[in-house]
Design an enzyme around this catalytic site. Structure first.
Site, PDB file in Angstrom:
ATOM      1  N   SER A  10     -32.764  21.127   8.986  1.00 15.64           N
ATOM      2  CA  SER A  10     -33.842  21.631   9.837  1.00 15.64           C
ATOM      3  C   SER A  10     -35.126  20.859   9.574  1.00 15.64           C
ATOM      4  CB  SER A  10     -34.072  23.118   9.566  1.00 15.64           C
ATOM      5  OG  SER A  10     -32.915  23.868   9.863  1.00 15.64           O
ATOM      6  N   LYS A  63     -32.582  24.672  17.055  1.00 19.58           N
ATOM      7  CA  LYS A  63     -32.159  25.327  15.816  1.00 19.58           C
ATOM      8  C   LYS A  63     -33.206  26.345  15.355  1.00 19.58           C
ATOM      9  CE  LYS A  63     -30.516  26.257  11.701  1.00 19.58           C
ATOM     10  NZ  LYS A  63     -30.353  25.244  10.652  1.00 19.58           N
ATOM     11  N   LYS A  78     -38.449  29.375   6.740  1.00 16.76           N
ATOM     12  CA  LYS A  78     -38.917  28.042   7.133  1.00 16.76           C
ATOM     13  C   LYS A  78     -38.631  27.778   8.608  1.00 16.76           C
ATOM     14  CE  LYS A  78     -36.521  24.329   6.640  1.00 16.76           C
ATOM     15  NZ  LYS A  78     -35.749  23.163   6.179  1.00 16.76           N
TER      16      LYS A  78
END
Length: 298
Positions: A101, A176, A245
């Site tokens: 990511s 994502k 995150k």
């Protein structure tokens, strides 16, 4: 199209996700040379009959693909273009695949810098956690030039059961982050429902059945409540730090686009506070513990 028996893949990052993903490439017949800061991770890959290199520059001139599975985009940039970076040692026909990511706009910037060296980049983050990494059933979302995505498809199919092209470079990372926001929102709602139902006297297992037979059904109600949350073992295999995150990445993207969303901002703040309370080593399903304590404090 990549020919597995003749394709050399440099794999950077043998963490919880990276190690099983690299093993899936081995199982697919690819010649994988991996590196990681952890000696134990390197040894585990050797035990799986993989090759390792302390300095990936050693194999850069013969590498066909580079896969990075690192904690964030800045570390990916440093690995490729920093003082110890190896991008300048790669052939110009080598394709770089960023699979962890990262911030979408940073990914676009990285690609522009790599283009100066004649290199191309696609972003291909994954969803599914460690268990699906082990059996090769990850969902992979890919941003980049269509020709480059097709070039990488054989490798991606060795690691995932679905490969979805999402658009231009950075769109995989955006998809994502947005996916994980939606997933986290569903998990939060499911945990809150269980807590309220418990207080009213409804068996959490019964309420879970009701949700899964009704319109409240989501991924968390189906696969997380009974195995990990109701028994409070919190062992789903995906870290809260990673979820927090990704949600902040989604919120930051909305801000950068000038369109912040209130629900997303609230989620980012909630998961940040939860992470501070339960610790970086916590599983993301421990959001339930945070919500439980917060409810008792009110």
């Amino acid at each position: 199209m990549a020919n597995p028996t003749q394709t050399i893949v440099a794999f950077i990052g043998l963490g919880v996700m990276g190690l099983p993903m690299a093993k899936r490439l081995l199982a697919g017949g690819f010649d994988v040379v991996a590196t990681d800061l952890s000696a134990d991770a390197m040894e585990a890959f050797v035990e799986a009959d993989g090759r390792t290199a302390k300095n990936i520059v050693e194999v850069a001139p013969v590498t066909d693909f580079v896969i990075t599975m690192l904690p964030n985009g800045q570390i990916v940039r440093d690995a490729l273009l920093g003082d110890m970076g190896f991008a300048m040692s790669l052939r110009t026909d080598t394709l770089i695949i960023a699979m962890s990511s990262s911030a979408p706009l940073e990914t676009r910037g990285l690609r522009e810098d790599l283009k100066i060296l004649g290199l191309d980049l696609i972003d291909a983050p994954v969803s599914g956690g460690a268990r699906r990494a082990e059996d090769g059933s990850l969902a992979i979302m890919v941003g980049g030039a269509p020709a480059m995505i097709e070039k990488a498809r054989p490798l991606l199919k060795a690691m995932g059961s679905t490969v979805t092209a999402t658009g231009e470079i950075g769109s995989g990372h955006a998809a994502k982050a947005l996916n994980n926001y939606v997933s986290a929102a569903g998990l939060q709602a499911a945990c809150e429902a269980i807590l309220i139902g418990r207080e009213f006297g409804i068996d959490p297992n019964v309420l879970t059945d009701v949700l899964n037979l009704s319109t409240g059904k989501n991924h968390s109600t189906e696969v997380k409540l009974k195995p990990f949350i109701i028994p409070e073992n919190f062992t789903s295999g995906f870290a809260m730090a990673l979820m927090a995150k990704d949600i902040e990445t989604a919120a930051s993207l909305a801000r950068q686009l000038g369109k912040p969303e209130p629900g997303l901002e609230h989620a980012a703040a909630l998961w940040k506070e939860s992470l501070e309370r339960v610790g970086k080593a916590a599983d993301h399903t421990e959001i339930y513990s945070y919500l439980k304590v917060a409810r008792q404090d009110r």
